[in-house]
Scaffold this motif. Structure first.
Motif, PDB file in Angstrom:
ATOM      1  N   GLU A 448       0.829  -1.211   0.000  1.00 53.50           N
ATOM      2  CA  GLU A 448       0.000   0.000   0.000  1.00 53.50           C
ATOM      3  C   GLU A 448       0.861   1.258   0.000  1.00 53.50           C
ATOM      4  N   GLU A 449       1.947   1.230   0.762  1.00 50.99           N
ATOM      5  CA  GLU A 449       2.810   2.408   0.832  1.00 50.99           C
ATOM      6  C   GLU A 449       3.475   2.689  -0.509  1.00 50.99           C
ATOM      7  N   LYS A 450       3.822   1.643  -1.261  1.00 49.63           N
ATOM      8  CA  LYS A 450       4.377   1.846  -2.600  1.00 49.63           C
ATOM      9  C   LYS A 450       3.363   2.554  -3.490  1.00 49.63           C
ATOM     10  N   THR A 451       2.125   2.098  -3.429  1.00 49.36           N
ATOM     11  CA  THR A 451       1.063   2.726  -4.219  1.00 49.36           C
ATOM     12  C   THR A 451       0.868   4.174  -3.800  1.00 49.36           C
ATOM     13  N   ALA A 452       0.916   4.408  -2.475  1.00 44.12           N
ATOM     14  CA  ALA A 452       0.716   5.762  -1.966  1.00 44.12           C
ATOM     15  C   ALA A 452       1.826   6.692  -2.437  1.00 44.12           C
ATOM     16  N   ARG A 453       3.076   6.210  -2.406  1.00 49.42           N
ATOM     17  CA  ARG A 453       4.192   7.054  -2.850  1.00 49.42           C
ATOM     18  C   ARG A 453       4.040   7.433  -4.311  1.00 49.42           C
ATOM     19  N   SER A 454       3.567   6.496  -5.110  1.00 45.10           N
ATOM     20  CA  SER A 454       3.351   6.794  -6.524  1.00 45.10           C
ATOM     21  C   SER A 454       2.261   7.841  -6.701  1.00 45.10           C
ATOM     22  N   ALA A 455       1.204   7.736  -5.871  1.00 44.07           N
ATOM     23  CA  ALA A 455       0.085   8.680  -5.977  1.00 44.07           C
ATOM     24  C   ALA A 455       0.477  10.079  -5.526  1.00 44.07           C
ATOM     25  N   LEU A 456       1.520  10.181  -4.713  1.00 45.05           N
ATOM     26  CA  LEU A 456       1.906  11.476  -4.143  1.00 45.05           C
ATOM     27  C   LEU A 456       2.961  12.205  -4.965  1.00 45.05           C
ATOM     28  N   LYS A 457       3.399  11.633  -6.077  1.00 42.35           N
ATOM     29  CA  LYS A 457       4.501  12.226  -6.837  1.00 42.35           C
ATOM     30  C   LYS A 457       4.219  13.675  -7.228  1.00 42.35           C
TER      31      LYS A 457
END
Length: 723
Positions: A448-457
């Protein structure tokens, strides 16, 4: 056999003295870098002295700068040697101060400044201003060096003001070298004024060399990962205070399990206390009691489909009922104390408003498996690395991010529900099950954190841009401040520089990496403008003014067009400027000595008033409160509860902190609905109770601390009298 010398991780450094030796080993590298740059810096200083001697409207200053230029031109090598020697001594002095925990030699507060002469105070302020400008231009590398030095010294953190290699130390060393080089006292502050960032050393290769040397020793090689984790081993070395608290809690736990909450005892057994680092192996439990608890656990599984759920889903009453219903003679006094202590832990968990009710319901279903675990292995209470305790911690912590709008449909809720079901159905006496389910939960959270980091770029890119622009603005404001502090500039020009030209310099600083010539031209245009409004003593100067004005006015207008300043004030400014230039051209051929003295006195008075006003403003600034400290120390991954305008409270995770800690991005678990705060905005939200930081401390540790508050003290334990 000695360790491999290639293994130079900071964690392997065995003593404080050896760590300081590593820090001192950086001094020759810094001195070498300065030695390589000294010739170019001295050339720039020489040019600045000559330009000042040619342009100064004050004969004394012109003569002073010319003599300094001539002395430097003939003896540049002497100054270079002096700088190298002065710097080496200064850096070692700063490292010694850091080692002893003393206030850095150069870092003095306003009370310190009041004890020195006005001249020395002005020197300190000027060094601070120029140093700050250099810090802003190299902020990321300085922050990285701070982190690596704090890791090396095994300290929680150090600030730039404590960093022995901060720009101010280098500035002071060069200034002290100049004071020894030129015996004329009046030249000392003159040279210091000219050591602006564009004249001084290039700090980028110096910091690159220092960071590289620490990385080569294995000290925080992956800074990106360190930022992502939100801390750089801040807990690597427990403080004496934390160790004392841990010992006190440990002693209280032992007394509770042996003697109960009132201290009157009844239990003769000692708790099975093993070292936290060693393997956890099952102890013993009465077979009749184990069968009884297994029946309760099985019944809870069978009743999980019941809409009412098990009676103990969100209450510890069933735990407290067990001693009265268990087979006679199956429980020792220590077993009963264990049950009550676990019940109090769940009392705390169920009363924690930060944990969603849905998660509390699932956690409640773990009470019997965790009771069996605690009865088998008392290490559950003593060690925060115990697998069952880690499960309880991770479930409670991850539950903070449960989305209220999805409830049981949230993927996080579903995996927690699956974990609880598995523990209920499979746990017997095999503690390894807890490690398996914790690994499953952490794998889910990591994904989930990987997905979140991508969404926050996109949000992170915007925040970095804003921080860079703020850096550029601060540098621009400093560029203007160091030029107008002398009091020689007309009031309307000061206002123009502080309002409009700051905007131009901000733009130039923001693109300086790609277009350094833009910043050079903007600074030169400002210096030329300032020169044109200073008194012109000789006919030659007035002739030069007339020749320069057409191209300068054209350049000023081009810059102002770039920032789209089209207000009526622009017309008014140029009208005042034309009037000022015309008056200067019409002055008598030569200014009388009396007139020159009058101008000099007015300039000195204005400069003094400016300094006094600045100090008054600084004294009126809002003091730093605990909310600013919270913002300064908050870590990535912390959950913060925000209050919306309609009064609804909702939790968001701190997902990103900018390198200078001036921007903070919050989002939900998946990185959706991100929003950012500046450091000031975040502190204000905390101050006005629009935001509340949720505890990061272990929920079980907090529960144990609360449960043991009423425990009878051990009068033989000195720790009891230190709390």
């Amino acid at each position: 056999m000695p360790d491999n010398p290639a293994d130079k991780s900071s964690d392997a450094v065995s003593s404080a003295s050896s760590r300081i030796l590593i820090l001192e080993s950086l001094v020759p590298l810094a001195v070498e870098q300065v030695g390589e740059q000294a010739t170019a810096m001295i050339d720039r200083l020489t040019e600045a002295l000559f330009r000042l001697s040619d342009q100064s409207v004050r004969p004394a200053e012109a003569n002073l700068s010319f003599n300094a230029w001539n002395h430097l031109k003939k003896n540049a090598t002497q100054l270079q040697r002096g700088i190298v020697g002065s710097l080496g001594y200064a850096l070692l002095r700063e490292i010694a101060a850091l080692d002893k925990g003393q206030t850095p030699v150069q870092a003095m507060d306003s009370s310190d400044l009041s004890l020195v002469s006005l001249e020395e105070m002005e020197n300190k302020v000027l060094i601070g201003n120029i140093g700050q400008a250099i810090e802003l231009n190299n902020s990321a590398a300085l922050v990285a060096l701070n982190i690596r030095i704090s890791r090396l010294l095994q300290r929680e953190e150090i600030s730039i003001s404590q960093n022995p290699f901060r720009p101010g130390v280098f500035l002071r060393a060069v200034f002290e070298a100049w004071c020894k080089f030129d015996p004329i006292p009046e030249s000392h502050r003159l040279a210091l004024r000219l050591l602006r960032p564009e004249v001084f050393l290039d700090f980028e290769p110096i910091l690159e060399q220092l960071n590289g040397a620490l990385v080569a020793r294995g000290i925080v090689p992956d800074l990106v990962e360190a930022y992502r984790a939100g801390k750089v081993d801040r807990r690597a070395k427990p403080t004496a205070e934390s160790e004392r608290r841990d010992l006190s809690l440990h002693n209280k736990l032992q007394r509770w399990l042996q003697n109960g909450p009132d201290g009157k005892g009844g239990g003769s057994q000692r708790p099975d206390r093993r070292g936290a680092a060693g393997p956890t192996t099952p102890g013993t439990i009465n077979n009749a009691l184990l069968d009884y608890l297994t029946d309760i656990q099985r019944n809870a599984v069978n009743a999980s489909g019941d809409p009412g759920g098990p009676a103990f889903s969100q209450t510890a009453a069933t735990l407290r009922h067990i001693p009265r219903q268990a087979p006679s003679g199956s429980m020792s006094a220590m077993d009963q104390n264990t049950i009550e202590l676990l019940a109090r832990i769940f009392d705390f968990v169920f009363s924690d408003h930060n944990i969603p009710d849905e998660i509390k319901g699932l956690l409640g279903q773990l009470q019997v498996p965790l009771l069996k675990t605690a009865l088998i292995d008392k290490e559950f209470f003593f060690s925060d690395t115990h697998p069952a305790r880690r499960l309880l911690e991770r479930l409670a912590q991850s539950g903070l991010g449960l989305r209220h709008d999805t409830g049981a449909d949230d993927p996080l809720y579903k995996i927690i529900e699956q974990i609880v079901d598995r523990v209920q159905q499979e746990f017997d006496q095999h503690l390894g099950l807890y490690s398996e389910v914790v690994a499953d939960l952490e794998a889910f959270i990591t994904e989930e954190e990987k997905t979140a980091r991508s969404a926050l770029k996109a949000s992170i890119s915007e925040a970095l841009r804003e921080e860079k622009m703020r850096q550029a603005q601060e540098a621009a404001e400093n560029d203007v401040a160091v030029r107008i502090e002398t009091g020689e500039i007309a009031g309307f020009v000061e206002i123009f520089l502080e309002t409009q030209w700051v905007r131009i310099l901000t733009l130039a600083h923001s693109v300086a990496e790609r277009k350094p010539q833009a910043l050079e031209k903007a600074l030169k245009a400002m210096d030329d403008l300032i020169w044109t409004v200073k008194p012109k003593v000789s006919p030659e100067e007035r002739k030069e003014l007339v020749n320069k004005l057409p191209s300068l006015l054209s350049l000023l207008n081009a810059w102002l067009n770039a920032i789209k300043w089209d207000e009526p004030e622009r017309v008014e400014f140029f009208a005042n400027l034309v009037e000022r230039h015309a008056a200067m051209v019409r002055v008598p051929t030569e200014l009388t000595p009396g007139h020159q003295i009058e101008i000099a006195v007015n300039v000195a008075q204005k400069a003094s008033e400016r300094r006094l006003s600045k100090r008054a403003r600084e004294m009126q600034e809002k003091p730093i409160d605990q909310f600013v400290h919270v913002v300064d120390s908050i870590e990535l991954g912390t959950w913060v509860e925000f209050v919306r305008n309609n009064g609804v409270r909702i939790a968001f995770r701190l997902a990103w902190i900018s390198p200078l800690r001036s921007r903070f991005i919050f989002s939900n678990r998946q990185g959706d609905d991100p929003f950012s705060f500046t450091a000031g905005e975040f502190a204000s939200a905390l101050r006005e109770q629009g935001a509340v930081v949720m505890p990061r401390e272990s929920v079980v540790t907090r529960a144990l601390t609360e449960a043991l508050k009423g425990a009878a003290p051990d009068r033989t334990d000195p720790a009891q009298y230190q709390e």
